[in-house]
Motif scaffolding. Structure first.
Motif, short mmCIF file in Angstrom:
data_model
loop_
_atom_site.label_atom_id
_atom_site.label_comp_id
_atom_site.label_asym_id
_atom_site.label_seq_id
_atom_site.Cartn_x
_atom_site.Cartn_y
_atom_site.Cartn_z
N GLU A 379 13.09 -30.35 31.66
CA GLU A 379 13.55 -29.92 30.31
C GLU A 379 14.64 -28.88 30.31
O GLU A 379 14.24 -27.70 31.13
N LEU A 380 15.75 -29.10 29.70
CA LEU A 380 16.72 -28.11 29.81
C LEU A 380 17.14 -27.94 28.47
O LEU A 380 17.33 -28.41 27.44
N THR A 381 17.55 -26.51 28.08
CA THR A 381 18.33 -26.20 27.06
C THR A 381 19.77 -26.56 27.09
O THR A 381 20.13 -27.12 28.20
N GLY A 382 20.41 -26.79 26.04
CA GLY A 382 21.91 -27.31 25.97
C GLY A 382 22.82 -26.53 26.93
O GLY A 382 23.47 -26.82 27.72
N ALA A 383 22.61 -25.21 26.93
CA ALA A 383 23.31 -24.20 27.82
C ALA A 383 22.73 -24.51 29.31
O ALA A 383 23.76 -24.46 30.15
N GLU A 384 21.71 -24.70 29.60
CA GLU A 384 21.23 -25.14 30.81
C GLU A 384 21.72 -26.30 31.49
O GLU A 384 22.22 -26.73 32.50
N LEU A 385 22.00 -27.20 30.42
CA LEU A 385 22.40 -28.58 30.67
C LEU A 385 24.05 -28.39 31.16
O LEU A 385 24.49 -28.81 32.25
N VAL A 386 24.78 -27.59 30.63
CA VAL A 386 26.28 -27.41 30.82
C VAL A 386 26.25 -26.60 32.15
O VAL A 386 27.06 -26.80 32.92
N GLU A 387 25.20 -25.68 32.35
CA GLU A 387 25.20 -25.23 33.58
C GLU A 387 25.15 -26.06 34.88
O GLU A 387 25.78 -25.90 35.99
N ALA A 388 24.29 -27.11 34.70
CA ALA A 388 23.82 -27.93 35.74
C ALA A 388 24.87 -28.78 36.08
O ALA A 388 25.36 -29.02 37.10
N ALA A 448 16.68 -36.62 33.02
CA ALA A 448 16.14 -37.43 34.33
C ALA A 448 17.16 -37.06 35.42
O ALA A 448 18.22 -37.57 35.22
N VAL A 449 16.59 -36.70 36.53
CA VAL A 449 17.21 -36.47 37.77
C VAL A 449 16.36 -37.24 38.89
O VAL A 449 15.39 -37.57 38.73
N ASN A 450 16.78 -37.01 40.07
CA ASN A 450 16.31 -37.38 41.27
C ASN A 450 15.60 -36.38 41.81
O ASN A 450 15.91 -34.91 41.51
N SER A 451 14.47 -36.30 42.60
CA SER A 451 13.88 -35.15 43.13
C SER A 451 14.64 -34.29 44.07
O SER A 451 14.46 -33.16 44.02
N PHE A 452 15.62 -34.71 44.50
CA PHE A 452 16.52 -33.92 45.52
C PHE A 452 17.23 -32.80 44.40
O PHE A 452 17.32 -31.59 44.95
N ILE A 453 17.78 -33.33 43.62
CA ILE A 453 18.43 -32.64 42.33
C ILE A 453 17.26 -31.40 42.03
O ILE A 453 17.61 -30.37 41.93
N ALA A 454 16.25 -32.21 41.50
CA ALA A 454 15.12 -31.27 40.76
C ALA A 454 14.79 -30.18 41.64
O ALA A 454 14.24 -29.07 40.94
N ASP A 455 14.90 -30.27 43.06
CA ASP A 455 14.68 -29.30 44.10
C ASP A 455 15.77 -28.33 44.25
O ASP A 455 15.51 -27.53 45.29
N GLY A 456 16.81 -28.61 43.45
CA GLY A 456 17.86 -27.60 43.62
C GLY A 456 18.77 -28.11 44.71
O GLY A 456 19.85 -27.24 44.90
N GLY A 457 18.73 -29.39 45.11
CA GLY A 457 19.75 -29.80 45.89
C GLY A 457 21.17 -30.08 45.49
O GLY A 457 21.27 -30.05 44.16
N SER A 458 22.29 -30.10 46.48
CA SER A 458 23.60 -30.12 46.03
C SER A 458 23.89 -29.13 45.07
O SER A 458 24.96 -28.99 44.40
N GLY A 459 23.29 -28.00 45.10
CA GLY A 459 23.64 -26.44 44.50
C GLY A 459 23.39 -26.90 42.82
O GLY A 459 23.69 -25.72 41.96
N TYR A 460 22.16 -27.67 42.16
CA TYR A 460 22.03 -27.91 41.17
C TYR A 460 20.97 -26.63 40.76
O TYR A 460 20.03 -26.62 41.52
N PRO A 461 21.13 -25.86 39.87
CA PRO A 461 20.36 -24.73 39.34
C PRO A 461 18.89 -25.29 38.67
O PRO A 461 18.62 -24.89 37.50
N LEU A 462 18.22 -26.04 39.33
CA LEU A 462 17.08 -26.77 38.56
C LEU A 462 15.84 -26.75 39.22
O LEU A 462 14.72 -26.98 38.79
N ALA A 463 15.79 -25.74 40.25
CA ALA A 463 14.38 -25.67 41.05
C ALA A 463 13.16 -25.15 40.22
O ALA A 463 12.30 -25.25 40.59
N ASP A 464 13.67 -24.37 39.47
CA ASP A 464 12.54 -23.33 38.56
C ASP A 464 12.64 -24.23 37.16
O ASP A 464 11.91 -23.48 36.29
N GLU A 465 13.36 -25.23 37.01
CA GLU A 465 13.00 -25.56 35.59
C GLU A 465 11.73 -26.37 35.21
O GLU A 465 11.27 -27.31 36.24
#
Length: 629
Positions: A379-388, A448-465
């Protein structure tokens, strides 16, 4: 392979031993980044044959080495992990390989498992534990003695291929990635001055530019050869600062062959080449049998769908622009989860190939999606989606951009946006629409993302989402099931406008459309415009609709840009709007820039926001746009 006193004695050792002070030709055979070829009964078995042929033809001792990224990623990875490539490489009997970033695909602990199963050493000279020794399962160096020649082998990796491309928390594992430009030359000095080796070969999973930096850092010329991997380019043997550097693309497409003349304990001359692995090379029967047995076990040869258009899984496409295969993958993710948006990283789409038109097998899908990644909805806010989304923009001015051009480095579904690949801009992601509606920065979206991205892989800021849903379903399985349900697919080859690149802005424009004649827009062009490409000028809706412009003309004398669009086609584009209503559109114009050098793109790109007003009473406006922004 037998070892005695720290010296490897392999099957390639010669029965006759020459004196070390007589000229001897030492042949170094190398390969790198086997990756997806490891699961295919094709080029990998052919590479094995070529190794054996060149090994037998060599006029002197031979060493065989790898440049890393051999055990992953590949189609068998999700079901049998590293076993197929290790079994084949054990048959090859290389003298050493280097730990690359994809050797961590199955987790840190699995490194010790596949190194134990390997009948050859895996080197990690600059990846050390708390005691300063190479971490568990790896070795700092290897010394091979053949035909009176002692060869020192070291393995190096840079931070970009470790911290930058894995999810491994090296600090938590008690492991440090030391500076390869310091550790490499120092280890080579020790091997030559204290161990008496005649030649040092560095296996460097760093890419060619960093391999050249390693050669330049080796001020005392102790490193004779650098076999590179990671950036997967064709780099025939060439000398940098007294060191020969080479790389053979990837996926078993080339065998590197270097002939070093060793005399009086040092390398005095060299000759080398890359040998293409072609269909004319017969497949090694043992390697074929190994790969085929694993494929049969995983049922990778079952046809799951037919594609009417080529599915583009090439790196050159997926890192730089929207691809039809990226659309298919992310559409499958969004359909499976019901998410508003789906994102997958470009590096998660492998094989660097094109599939179809024709039948698509499960193996094709697993070959392109070879990681054990599962589906996760966050779950991301619009601002967080843009950041990702912005986290994946590689600017043209960055080091990576200088080598590979601007990159968007991801594929998406359910979202449409513009990306600006330059350092001097406030917003690298802008004009974002989700489900056809303008993005609300404060609203929340299911992504929806893959688990690598969800864990912060490739520099995506998603590990704590927060995760809305986590599945155990492999991404490849999701796509297989999507294809199976569709039966026949034909994703557009030309793209749907999901990710629009922009280099410069034009002024906003207002147009009136009634379906008759032409709509004409005039702009003051930015100063770097040298010419425009009329055949690369399009008008898009905020969704996926578009029309090609009739033409674009640039007047160099006064810097004016004129664009003409068929009014009937423009009216069809905004179909559904009532008389007097307006519709937001985007104009994109390809142009030659005096400032930007392009890689992977034919043109630089201009953008203007266009507001189209619909008139049904026959009145039509001529448009005069303002100065460029």
């Amino acid at each position: 392979m037998l070892r005695a006193g720290g010296v490897a004695l392999g099957s390639g050792a010669l029965s006759g031993v020459a004196s070390a002070d007589e000229p001897t030709t030492l042949t170094v055979l190398s390969y790198n980044d086997v990756q997806t070829a490891a699961a295919e009964d094709g080029d990998f078995p052919r590479l094995v044959t070529l190794i054996e042929e060149r090994r037998a033809a060599a006029d002197g001792p031979v060493v065989v080495v790898g440049g890393g990224d051999q055990v992953g990623p590949h189609a068998l990875g999700p079901v049998s992990q590293w076993r197929a490539p290790v079994d084949v490489l054990n048959h090859v009997e290389p003298d050493a390989d280097v730990i690359g970033n994809h050797e961590f695909d199955y987790g840190f602990d699995e490194v010790s498992a596949f190194t134990e199963a390997s009948e050859f050493p895996w080197l990690a000279t600059n990846v050390v534990d708390e005691s300063g020794e190479s971490f568990d399962g790896t070795e700092s160096h290897e010394i091979v003695e053949r035909g009176g020649v002692r060869v020192g082998l070291i393995g190096l990796v840079d931070e970009g291929a470790t911290y930058g491309k894995t999810n491994i928390d090296f600090e938590a594992e008690g492991v440090t990635v030391a500076d390869y430009t310091e550790v490499g030359p120092e280890t080579a000095r020790t091997l030559k001055e204290e161990e008496g080796v005649d030649a040092v070969v560095a296996l460097a999973h760093t890419g060619v530019p960093d391999a050249e930096a390693l050669a330049e850092a080796d001020a005392d010329d102790h490193i004779d050869v650098v076999v590179a991997g990671d950036d997967e380019i064709r780099y025939p043997p060439a000398e940098t600062s007294g060191t020969v550097v080479t790389e053979g693309v990837a996926r078993a497409r080339y065998l590197g062959e270097l002939e070093l003349t060793v005399e009086d304990g040092e390398v005095v001359d060299w000759d080398g080449r890359l040998i293409g692995v072609t269909d004319d090379v017969p497949k090694d029967p043992t390697a074929s049998e190994i790969v085929a047995s694993y494929r049969d076990e995983a049922k990778l040869d079952t046809v799951v769908a037919t594609t009417e258009t080529p599915l583009d899984a090439r790196f050159s496409t997926n890192y730089h622009r929207e691809s039809n295969y990226g659309n298919l993958v992310t559409d499958a993710m969004r359909e499976r989860t019901g998410a508003d948006v789906a994102i997958t990283n470009a590096g998660g789409i492998r094989s660097d190939g094109v599939y179809g038109p024709g039948e698509i097998t499960g193996g094709d899908v697993f070959n392109t999606l070879p990681f054990a990644n599962t589906l996760v909805t966050v779950e991301l806010t619009g601002a967080e989606l843009v950041e990702a989304l912005a986290s994946q923009v590689v600017t043209m001015e960055s080091d990576t951009g200088q080598n590979f051009g601007a990159e968007i480095s991801q594929q998406v579904s359910g979202v449409r946006f513009e990306w600006v690949p330059h350092e001097d801009v406030e917003e690298r992601i802008r004009d974002v629409y989700v489900g056809g509606e303008p993005l609300d920065p404060e609203a929340t979206y299911a992504v929806a993302v893959n688990s690598f991205i969800a864990d912060g892989g490739s520099g995506y800021p998603l590990a704590d989402e927060p995760a809305l849903e986590e599945t155990d379903e492999l991404l490849a399985t999701t796509v297989v099931e999507y294809l199976d349900a569709e039966g026949t697919v034909a994703p557009p080859v030309g793209g749907e406008g999901r990710m629009q690149r922009v280099d410069r802005d034009l002024a906003d424009a207002e147009v009136t459309t009634d379906g008759n004649g032409k709509v004409v827009c005039r702009f003051d062009a930015p100063a770097d415009v040298e010419s425009v490409a009329g055949d690369a000028t399009t008008v898009w809706t905020k969704g996926t609709g578009r029309v090609e412009a009739d033409g674009a003309v640039f007047d160099e004398s006064d810097g004016t840009l004129v664009v003409r669009v068929d009014d009937g086609e423009l009216s069809d584009l905004v179909e559904g709007a009532e008389d007097g209503e307006t519709a937001p559109l985007d104009l994109y114009v390809g142009y030659e820039s005096a400032e930007y050098d392009r890689v992977y793109f034919e043109h630089s790109r201009l953008n203007a926001d266009v507001e189209a007003t619909v008139r049904e009473d026959g009145r039509r406006g001529r448009v005069e746009a303002g100065s460029a922004l």
